[in-house]
Design a protein around this motif. Structure first.
Motif, PDB file in Angstrom:
ATOM      1  N   GLU A 272     -26.724  17.691 -24.643  1.00  0.00           N
ATOM      2  CA  GLU A 272     -27.158  18.450 -23.462  1.00  0.00           C
ATOM      3  C   GLU A 272     -26.545  19.849 -23.451  1.00  0.00           C
ATOM      4  OE1 GLU A 272     -26.757  16.397 -19.737  1.00  0.00           O
ATOM      5  OE2 GLU A 272     -27.535  14.534 -20.587  1.00  0.00           O
ATOM      6  N   THR A 273     -25.284  19.933 -23.827  1.00  0.00           N
ATOM      7  CA  THR A 273     -24.608  21.233 -23.827  1.00  0.00           C
ATOM      8  C   THR A 273     -24.629  21.905 -25.195  1.00  0.00           C
ATOM      9  OG1 THR A 273     -22.452  20.255 -24.367  1.00  0.00           O
ATOM     10  CG2 THR A 273     -23.023  20.476 -22.013  1.00  0.00           C
ATOM     11  N   ASN A 274     -25.029  21.155 -26.217  1.00  0.00           N
ATOM     12  CA  ASN A 274     -24.984  21.636 -27.606  1.00  0.00           C
ATOM     13  C   ASN A 274     -23.567  22.017 -28.024  1.00  0.00           C
ATOM     14  OD1 ASN A 274     -27.646  21.137 -28.072  1.00  0.00           O
ATOM     15  ND2 ASN A 274     -28.300  23.253 -27.897  1.00  0.00           N
ATOM     16  N   LEU A 275     -22.609  21.195 -27.622  1.00  0.00           N
ATOM     17  CA  LEU A 275     -21.216  21.381 -27.997  1.00  0.00           C
ATOM     18  C   LEU A 275     -20.627  20.034 -28.399  1.00  0.00           C
ATOM     19  CD1 LEU A 275     -20.079  23.733 -25.090  1.00  0.00           C
ATOM     20  CD2 LEU A 275     -20.511  24.398 -27.472  1.00  0.00           C
ATOM     21  N   ILE A 276     -19.432  20.082 -28.944  1.00  0.00           N
ATOM     22  CA  ILE A 276     -18.709  18.861 -29.283  1.00  0.00           C
ATOM     23  C   ILE A 276     -17.865  18.468 -28.076  1.00  0.00           C
ATOM     24  CG2 ILE A 276     -16.941  17.869 -30.785  1.00  0.00           C
ATOM     25  CD1 ILE A 276     -17.835  19.959 -32.881  1.00  0.00           C
ATOM     26  N   ASN A 277     -17.831  17.201 -27.763  1.00  0.00           N
ATOM     27  CA  ASN A 277     -17.024  16.715 -26.651  1.00  0.00           C
ATOM     28  C   ASN A 277     -15.567  16.616 -27.116  1.00  0.00           C
ATOM     29  OD1 ASN A 277     -15.870  15.453 -24.491  1.00  0.00           O
ATOM     30  ND2 ASN A 277     -17.052  13.563 -24.663  1.00  0.00           N
ATOM     31  N   ALA A 278     -14.855  17.739 -27.041  1.00  0.00           N
ATOM     32  CA  ALA A 278     -13.458  17.793 -27.498  1.00  0.00           C
ATOM     33  C   ALA A 278     -12.569  16.864 -26.681  1.00  0.00           C
ATOM     34  CB  ALA A 278     -12.939  19.228 -27.444  1.00  0.00           C
ATOM     35  N   GLU A 279     -12.932  16.630 -25.441  1.00  0.00           N
ATOM     36  CA  GLU A 279     -12.131  15.758 -24.583  1.00  0.00           C
ATOM     37  C   GLU A 279     -12.143  14.315 -25.085  1.00  0.00           C
ATOM     38  OE1 GLU A 279     -14.642  17.768 -23.209  1.00  0.00           O
ATOM     39  OE2 GLU A 279     -13.226  19.356 -22.749  1.00  0.00           O
TER      40      GLU A 279
ATOM     41  N   LEU B  34     -11.370  21.258 -32.259  1.00  0.00           N
ATOM     42  CA  LEU B  34     -12.750  21.056 -31.804  1.00  0.00           C
ATOM     43  C   LEU B  34     -13.165  22.137 -30.817  1.00  0.00           C
ATOM     44  CD1 LEU B  34     -12.939  17.174 -31.419  1.00  0.00           C
ATOM     45  CD2 LEU B  34     -13.536  18.601 -33.379  1.00  0.00           C
ATOM     46  N   SER B  35     -12.261  22.570 -29.974  1.00  0.00           N
ATOM     47  CA  SER B  35     -12.589  23.645 -29.030  1.00  0.00           C
ATOM     48  C   SER B  35     -12.854  24.956 -29.768  1.00  0.00           C
ATOM     49  CB  SER B  35     -11.454  23.830 -28.022  1.00  0.00           C
ATOM     50  OG  SER B  35     -11.345  22.676 -27.203  1.00  0.00           O
ATOM     51  N   ALA B  36     -12.070  25.242 -30.794  1.00  0.00           N
ATOM     52  CA  ALA B  36     -12.305  26.445 -31.596  1.00  0.00           C
ATOM     53  C   ALA B  36     -13.668  26.359 -32.289  1.00  0.00           C
ATOM     54  CB  ALA B  36     -11.195  26.628 -32.625  1.00  0.00           C
ATOM     55  N   LEU B  37     -14.004  25.174 -32.777  1.00  0.00           N
ATOM     56  CA  LEU B  37     -15.321  24.970 -33.385  1.00  0.00           C
ATOM     57  C   LEU B  37     -16.421  25.150 -32.340  1.00  0.00           C
ATOM     58  CD1 LEU B  37     -17.055  24.258 -35.812  1.00  0.00           C
ATOM     59  CD2 LEU B  37     -16.554  21.849 -35.392  1.00  0.00           C
ATOM     60  N   ASN B  38     -16.177  24.666 -31.130  1.00  0.00           N
ATOM     61  CA  ASN B  38     -17.147  24.860 -30.039  1.00  0.00           C
ATOM     62  C   ASN B  38     -17.398  26.344 -29.771  1.00  0.00           C
ATOM     63  OD1 ASN B  38     -18.039  22.303 -29.362  1.00  0.00           O
ATOM     64  ND2 ASN B  38     -16.414  21.960 -27.879  1.00  0.00           N
ATOM     65  N   ASN B  39     -16.363  27.158 -29.847  1.00  0.00           N
ATOM     66  CA  ASN B  39     -16.555  28.596 -29.650  1.00  0.00           C
ATOM     67  C   ASN B  39     -17.495  29.167 -30.705  1.00  0.00           C
ATOM     68  OD1 ASN B  39     -14.909  28.582 -27.432  1.00  0.00           O
ATOM     69  ND2 ASN B  39     -13.246  29.722 -28.378  1.00  0.00           N
ATOM     70  N   SER B  40     -17.339  28.714 -31.939  1.00  0.00           N
ATOM     71  CA  SER B  40     -18.219  29.181 -33.015  1.00  0.00           C
ATOM     72  C   SER B  40     -19.652  28.711 -32.804  1.00  0.00           C
ATOM     73  CB  SER B  40     -17.698  28.704 -34.370  1.00  0.00           C
ATOM     74  OG  SER B  40     -16.465  29.317 -34.654  1.00  0.00           O
TER      75      SER B  40
ATOM     76  N   ARG C 111     -19.754  32.139 -37.106  1.00  0.00           N
ATOM     77  CA  ARG C 111     -20.589  31.329 -36.209  1.00  0.00           C
ATOM     78  C   ARG C 111     -21.182  30.155 -36.984  1.00  0.00           C
ATOM     79  NH1 ARG C 111     -22.898  36.698 -34.642  1.00  0.00           N
ATOM     80  NH2 ARG C 111     -24.711  36.070 -35.832  1.00  0.00           N
ATOM     81  N   VAL C 112     -21.507  29.107 -36.231  1.00  0.00           N
ATOM     82  CA  VAL C 112     -22.113  27.934 -36.851  1.00  0.00           C
ATOM     83  C   VAL C 112     -23.123  27.332 -35.874  1.00  0.00           C
ATOM     84  CG1 VAL C 112     -20.258  26.377 -36.089  1.00  0.00           C
ATOM     85  CG2 VAL C 112     -21.625  25.768 -38.070  1.00  0.00           C
ATOM     86  N   ALA C 113     -24.240  26.894 -36.411  1.00  0.00           N
ATOM     87  CA  ALA C 113     -25.296  26.296 -35.584  1.00  0.00           C
ATOM     88  C   ALA C 113     -24.931  24.855 -35.228  1.00  0.00           C
ATOM     89  CB  ALA C 113     -26.628  26.342 -36.310  1.00  0.00           C
ATOM     90  N   PHE C 114     -25.193  24.487 -33.992  1.00  0.00           N
ATOM     91  CA  PHE C 114     -24.930  23.117 -33.519  1.00  0.00           C
ATOM     92  C   PHE C 114     -25.619  22.087 -34.422  1.00  0.00           C
ATOM     93  CE2 PHE C 114     -26.116  19.514 -30.679  1.00  0.00           C
ATOM     94  CZ  PHE C 114     -24.845  19.100 -30.316  1.00  0.00           C
TER      95      PHE C 114
END
Length: 166
Positions: free
Chosen positions: A134-141, A83-89, A111-114
């Motif tokens: 809010e952050t436009n990311l996946i909550n990997a935690e 998920l963190s690697a996906l967040n980087n994209s 790259r991939v759009a949120f």
């Protein structure tokens, strides 16, 4: 492939067709077998991989997925690294959209759009959306409670140490 091969041989060996008819029939047959899109389902790509290899796998999957607009990629994972690697994209795409800048590791193909991502956690029979709008990311935690417990235990153990030994 076997079906295509078998049908092609039938057409080519049929003496009732003219060469022009065979060409048209083969063209129509080939069109039926052309890959127009791929639905790629990958279950636990992290299996037996170190975190840096997991990142490479995700980048490759995203690159393959982006090769054709209609492609779809579905991943099931227990790995916060995935998920963190996906967040980087996702972040790379957002940075590029806002600034026109990128880094080599995140070329257009990686790259991939949120908005094009869905991310869910299945826990005790319930499904939770783990996208952070809010952050436009996946909550990997969200899938990494174990690290929180381990870190908390570590901190509590350190607190038990005498001050001069910590």
């Amino acid at each position: 492939r076997e079906t295509f091969k078998k049908e092609s041989v039938k057409i080519l060996n049929d003496k009732t067709y003219t060469e022009e008819q065979k060409r048209i029939l083969l063209s129509n047959l080939a069109a039926q077998f052309n890959v127009k899109r791929t639905l790629n389902i990958v279950e636990e790509p992290e299996q037996n991989l170190f975190p840096n290899s997991q990142q490479k796998v995700i980048n490759s999957l995203i690159e393959y997925n982006n090769a054709i607009k209609e492609n779809k990629l579905i991943i099931s994972t227990h790995s916060p690294y995935i998920l963190s690697a996906l967040n980087n994209s996702i972040l790379a795409e957002e940075v590029f959209e806002k600034t026109g800048k990128s880094i080599d590791a995140y070329s257009k193909e990686k790259r991939v759009a949120f908005a094009d991502v869905s991310a869910y956690l299945l826990d005790d029979g319930k499904i939770y959306d783990i996208k952070d709008y809010e952050t436009n990311l996946i909550n990997a935690e969200a899938i990494d409670d174990c690290s929180n417990v381990i870190n908390s235990d570590f901190d509590r153990l350190l607190d038990l140490m005498p001050d001069n030994e910590a």
